[in-house]
Design a protein around this motif. Structure first.
Motif, mmCIF file in Angstrom:
data_model
loop_
_atom_site.group_PDB
_atom_site.id
_atom_site.type_symbol
_atom_site.label_atom_id
_atom_site.label_comp_id
_atom_site.label_asym_id
_atom_site.label_seq_id
_atom_site.Cartn_x
_atom_site.Cartn_y
_atom_site.Cartn_z
ATOM 1 N N GLY A 135 0.830 -1.197 0.000
ATOM 2 C CA GLY A 135 0.000 0.000 0.000
ATOM 3 C C GLY A 135 0.863 1.246 0.000
ATOM 4 N N GLY A 136 0.221 2.372 0.126
ATOM 5 C CA GLY A 136 0.927 3.650 0.067
ATOM 6 C C GLY A 136 0.212 4.573 -0.903
ATOM 7 N N PRO A 137 0.757 5.769 -1.139
ATOM 8 C CA PRO A 137 0.095 6.747 -2.004
ATOM 9 C C PRO A 137 -0.283 6.221 -3.382
ATOM 10 C CG PRO A 137 1.857 7.785 -0.812
ATOM 11 C CD PRO A 137 1.971 6.324 -0.517
ATOM 12 N N MET A 138 0.609 5.429 -4.007
ATOM 13 C CA MET A 138 0.299 4.953 -5.356
ATOM 14 C C MET A 138 -0.943 4.073 -5.368
ATOM 15 S SD MET A 138 3.106 3.678 -3.805
ATOM 16 C CE MET A 138 4.054 2.199 -3.435
ATOM 17 N N TYR A 139 -1.178 3.342 -4.264
ATOM 18 C CA TYR A 139 -2.347 2.467 -4.190
ATOM 19 C C TYR A 139 -3.592 3.225 -3.763
ATOM 20 C CZ TYR A 139 0.840 -1.436 -4.799
ATOM 21 O OH TYR A 139 1.777 -2.306 -5.310
ATOM 22 N N TYR A 140 -3.449 4.161 -2.797
ATOM 23 C CA TYR A 140 -4.681 4.878 -2.439
ATOM 24 C C TYR A 140 -5.068 5.902 -3.485
ATOM 25 C CZ TYR A 140 -1.661 8.030 0.639
ATOM 26 O OH TYR A 140 -0.713 8.870 1.196
ATOM 27 N N ILE A 141 -4.137 6.299 -4.332
ATOM 28 C CA ILE A 141 -4.500 7.127 -5.479
ATOM 29 C C ILE A 141 -5.297 6.285 -6.486
ATOM 30 C CG2 ILE A 141 -3.591 8.302 -7.533
ATOM 31 C CD1 ILE A 141 -1.302 9.341 -5.742
ATOM 32 N N ARG A 142 -4.772 5.103 -6.809
ATOM 33 C CA ARG A 142 -5.430 4.246 -7.804
ATOM 34 C C ARG A 142 -6.762 3.697 -7.301
ATOM 35 N NH1 ARG A 142 -2.066 -0.758 -9.989
ATOM 36 N NH2 ARG A 142 -2.545 -1.644 -7.939
ATOM 37 N N ASN A 143 -6.783 3.217 -6.066
ATOM 38 C CA ASN A 143 -7.988 2.572 -5.552
ATOM 39 C C ASN A 143 -8.974 3.551 -4.928
ATOM 40 O OD1 ASN A 143 -6.825 0.125 -6.305
ATOM 41 N ND2 ASN A 143 -5.913 -0.205 -4.292
ATOM 42 N N GLY A 144 -8.488 4.701 -4.498
ATOM 43 C CA GLY A 144 -9.369 5.672 -3.871
ATOM 44 C C GLY A 144 -9.886 6.731 -4.822
ATOM 45 N N LEU A 145 -9.025 7.181 -5.730
ATOM 46 C CA LEU A 145 -9.425 8.234 -6.668
ATOM 47 C C LEU A 145 -9.898 7.698 -8.010
ATOM 48 C CD1 LEU A 145 -6.605 10.888 -6.018
ATOM 49 C CD2 LEU A 145 -8.937 10.857 -5.122
ATOM 50 N N GLY A 146 -9.562 6.448 -8.320
ATOM 51 C CA GLY A 146 -10.026 5.844 -9.572
ATOM 52 C C GLY A 146 -8.978 5.857 -10.676
ATOM 53 N N LYS A 147 -9.277 5.143 -11.738
ATOM 54 C CA LYS A 147 -8.317 4.948 -12.832
ATOM 55 C C LYS A 147 -7.901 6.247 -13.516
ATOM 56 C CE LYS A 147 -9.694 0.192 -13.898
ATOM 57 N NZ LYS A 147 -10.248 -0.727 -14.914
ATOM 58 N N LYS A 148 -8.787 7.232 -13.535
ATOM 59 C CA LYS A 148 -8.440 8.484 -14.228
ATOM 60 C C LYS A 148 -7.282 9.213 -13.536
ATOM 61 C CE LYS A 148 -11.867 11.328 -11.784
ATOM 62 N NZ LYS A 148 -13.045 12.224 -11.952
ATOM 63 N N LEU A 427 0.276 14.863 -1.547
ATOM 64 C CA LEU A 427 -0.526 15.910 -0.913
ATOM 65 C C LEU A 427 -1.823 16.159 -1.669
ATOM 66 C CD1 LEU A 427 2.372 18.338 0.016
ATOM 67 C CD2 LEU A 427 0.946 17.061 1.622
ATOM 68 N N ILE A 428 -1.760 16.076 -2.995
ATOM 69 C CA ILE A 428 -2.979 16.213 -3.806
ATOM 70 C C ILE A 428 -3.965 15.105 -3.448
ATOM 71 C CG2 ILE A 428 -3.918 16.043 -6.152
ATOM 72 C CD1 ILE A 428 -1.289 17.358 -7.127
ATOM 73 N N ALA A 429 -3.457 13.872 -3.347
ATOM 74 C CA ALA A 429 -4.307 12.729 -3.017
ATOM 75 C C ALA A 429 -4.897 12.856 -1.616
ATOM 76 C CB ALA A 429 -3.505 11.435 -3.129
ATOM 77 N N LEU A 430 -4.088 13.307 -0.649
ATOM 78 C CA LEU A 430 -4.580 13.465 0.726
ATOM 79 C C LEU A 430 -5.721 14.481 0.791
ATOM 80 C CD1 LEU A 430 -1.261 13.511 2.812
ATOM 81 C CD2 LEU A 430 -2.946 11.671 2.699
#
Length: 459
Positions: A135-148, A427-430
Motif C-alpha cells: 500500500g501507500g500513495p500509489m495504491y490509495y491514489i489508484r484505488n481511492g481516486l479511480g483509474k483516471k 498531498l494532492i491525493a490526501l
C-alpha cells in the motif's frame, strides 16, 4: 557536475518555493482542523495502542506481514536518521534559530498528515503476487481516486523509487562517512563499503527481516541519543531559556550575522525549517504509509493513531533535543551539518560528545537505509511488478558505497529535489481523499469500525 548542480539548484528553488510550503502546511492544517485536532487530542491513546501493538492478535495476523509496533519502528527507522543530526544543524546554519520553530509547526500539522496517510494506506492496500500486503500513495491514489488518476499514482511511484536513492541512501552513507572521517579519521570508502555489506545482508531479506532489525535497533538508538542529548542540556541548563527565546523571536524577525553565522531572513527560517522538518519526519512525503500498509491490523484508524507518533517522536522530541544542544553551545561557529552537532555535544561532553554523535549518526543512518530500501522497492514494484524487486535491491545496495564518496552538498541537493517531487502527488491525493479519512475517524470513535474491503458509503 557543476552544470548538474546548477540545474538542480534552480529546480530546488522552485519545488521548495512558497507554493510547496503552502501546500505542505496548508494540507496538514486542513487535515488537523478537519479531524478536530484528533492527532493532538489522542496522542496518549496512540502511545497506548503502540505498546499494545508489540504483539498481534491471532485473528489479525493474516492481515499484514509485521506487527503494528514493528510497522512504526520500520517507519521510524527511515525517519530517525541524518535529518535529526545533520538536517537540524543545516536548518539552523541556513535559516537561523527561527527555523526550529517552523520545524515544530511542520511536525504539529504533520501529525495529522501522517495519520491520514496511514489510514488511507491500510484502507486501500492490496495483496501482491507474492502474497504480501502492499500500500501507500500509489495504491490509495489508484484505488481511492479511480483509474483516471492512475497517472498521479505512477508519478509518485517513479519519484519515490528515485528519491529513495537520495534521502534514504546516498545522504545517509555520505553523512556517516563524513562524520566518521572527521572524528575517527576513517576513509570515506571504507565506511561506505562496511555499510553496504551490512545493509545488504538485511535488505535482501525483505520487509520481515527489515522490520525485525528495526524493531530492536530503533528503540535502543533513540533512547540512547535522547539520554545523551538531555545530559548536554542539563549541563547547559542556564542557556536553554535564551535558546528558546531565539527560536521564537527569530521565527518572525530576521537575525543578524554573528561569529561564523551569516545571518538569515524570516523567509529563510521558514524555508529551511519546513524543508528540513519534512526531510526529518517525512510527513507529507508519502513514504511512511508504505510501511504501515504492511501492519497486521484490520482497522485503518488504529494504525493511523500509531503512525502519527512517528512525527511526534522524530521532530518534537529528537530534533528539539538536537536543536537546543546546538543553540546552547556552538551554533555561531560556522560549522554546519553533522560536524556542528558533534561540536555542540563535544563542548558539553569534552572528548566524548563527538563520538556519541558519530555513533548515533552511524546507527541512525544504517536503519534509515533499511527503511527506505523497502519504500523504494515497493514503488518500483508498483511500476514494474514483483519480479523487478531483486534488481532494485542490488542497485540500491551498490548506491550506498557511491553515496559515501560523493560531495555532501550535491547529495543533499539531490535528496531535497526528489523529496518535493514525491510530496506533490501525495498531498494532492490526501486533500482529495480527506472525506474518507474524516468519515473513517468519526465511525471509529462512534463505535462503528469500517474494515478494509467494506463499502464506505454503506457503513
Amino acid at each position: 557536475m557543476e552544470t548538474l548542480t546548477n540545474i538542480l539548484t534552480s529546480i530546488e528553488s522552485v519545488v521548495w518555493g512558497p507554493l510547496m510550503l503552502l501546500l505542505l502546511l496548508g494540507v496538514g492544517l486542513y487535515l488537523q482542523l478537519g479531524l478536530k485536532l484528533l492527532p493532538i487530542r489522542k496522542l496518549g491513546m496512540g502511545f497506548k495502542l503502540l505498546w499494545g501493538g508489540r504483539t498481534t492478535p491471532a485473528d489479525d495476523r493474516k492481515d499484514g506481514e509485521v506487527s503494528p509496533f514493528n510497522a512504526l519502528m520500520t517507519s521510524l527507522s527511515a525517519t530517525i536518521g541524518t535529518g535529526n543530526i545533520a538536517g537540524v544543524a543545516t536548518a539552523i546554519f541556513l535559516g537561523g534559530p527561527g527555523a526550529v520553530f517552523w520545524m515544530w509547526i511542520t511536525a504539529l500539522v504533520g501529525m495529522a498528515t501522517k495519520f491520514a496517510e496511514a489510514v488511507l494506506a491500510v484502507r486501500y492496500r492490496e495483496v501482491d503476487e507474492a502474497g504480501d500486503h502492499v500500500g501507500g500513495p500509489m495504491y490509495y491514489i489508484r484505488n481511492g481516486l479511480g483509474k483516471k488518476w492512475g497517472w498521479l499514482g505512477m508519478a509518485f511511484a517513479l519519484f519515490g523509487a528515485v528519491a529513495a536513492f537520495g534521502i534514504g541512501n546516498t545522504v545517509q552513507s555520505n553523512s556517516v562517512a563524513d562524520g566518521l572521517g572527521e572524528s575517527l579519521g576513517i576513509p570515506h570508502w571504507v565506511t561506505g563499503l562496511v555499510i553496504m555489506v551490512l545493509a545488504g545482508a538485511v535488505i535482501l531479506g525483505g520487509i520481515k527481516r527489515i522490520a525485525k532489525v528495526a524493531g530492536k535497533l530503533v528503540p535502543v538508538m533513540a533512547v540512547a541519543y535522547i539520554i545523551c542529548g538531555l545530559l548536554v542540556l542539563f549541563i547547559n541548563a542556564d542557556q536553554i531559556g535564551a535558546a528558546l527565546g531565539m527560536i521564537f523571536t527569530h521565527a518572525f524577525t530576521p537575525i543578524s550575522a554573528a561569529g561564523g553565522f551569516a545571518g538569515a531572513a524570516v523567509a529563510k527560517a521558514i524555508q529551511f525549517g519546513v524543508a528540513r522538518g519534512v526531510f526529518s519526519n517525512e510527513a507529507g512525503l508519502g513514504s511512511a504509509p508504505i510501511a504501515h500498509a504492511a501492519a497486521q491490523t484490520k482497522n485503518p484508524v488504529r494504525q493511523g493513531l500509531i503512525a502519527m507518533l512517528g512525527t511526534f517522536i522524530d521532530t518534537i522530541v529528537v530534533c528539539t533535543i538536537t536543536a537546543l544542544a546546538i543553540l546552547t553551545t556552538a551554533w555561531t561557529s560556522g560549522e554546519t551539518g553533522a560536524a556542528l552537532t558533534a561540536m555542540s555535544f563535544n563542548e558539553a561532553l569534552p572528548g566524548v560528545g563527538q563520538y556519541v554523535v558519530s555513533f548515533a549518526l552511524a546507527v541512525f543512518a544504517f536503519t534509515t537505509i533499511l527503511g527506505w530500501a523497502f519504500y523504494g522497492e515497493k514503488c518500483f514494484e508498483f511500476l514494474f511488478g514483483v519480479g523487478a524487486i531483486k534488481f532494485y535491491r542490488v542497485v540500491y545496495i551498490l548506491a550506498i558505497f557511491a553515496g559515501s564518496v560523493l560531495p555532501l552538498g550535491f547529495v543533499w541537493l539531490l535528496a531535497s529535489v526528489f523529496n518535493a517531487m514525491m510530496a506533490i502527488p501525495n498531498l494532492i491525493a490526501l486533500a482529495l481523499l480527506s472525506p474518507v479519512v474524516f468519515k473513517l475517524s468519526r465511525d471509529y470513535f462512534d463505535g462503528k469500525e469500517v474494515l478494509p474491503g467494506e463499502d464506505l458509503d454503506k457503513s
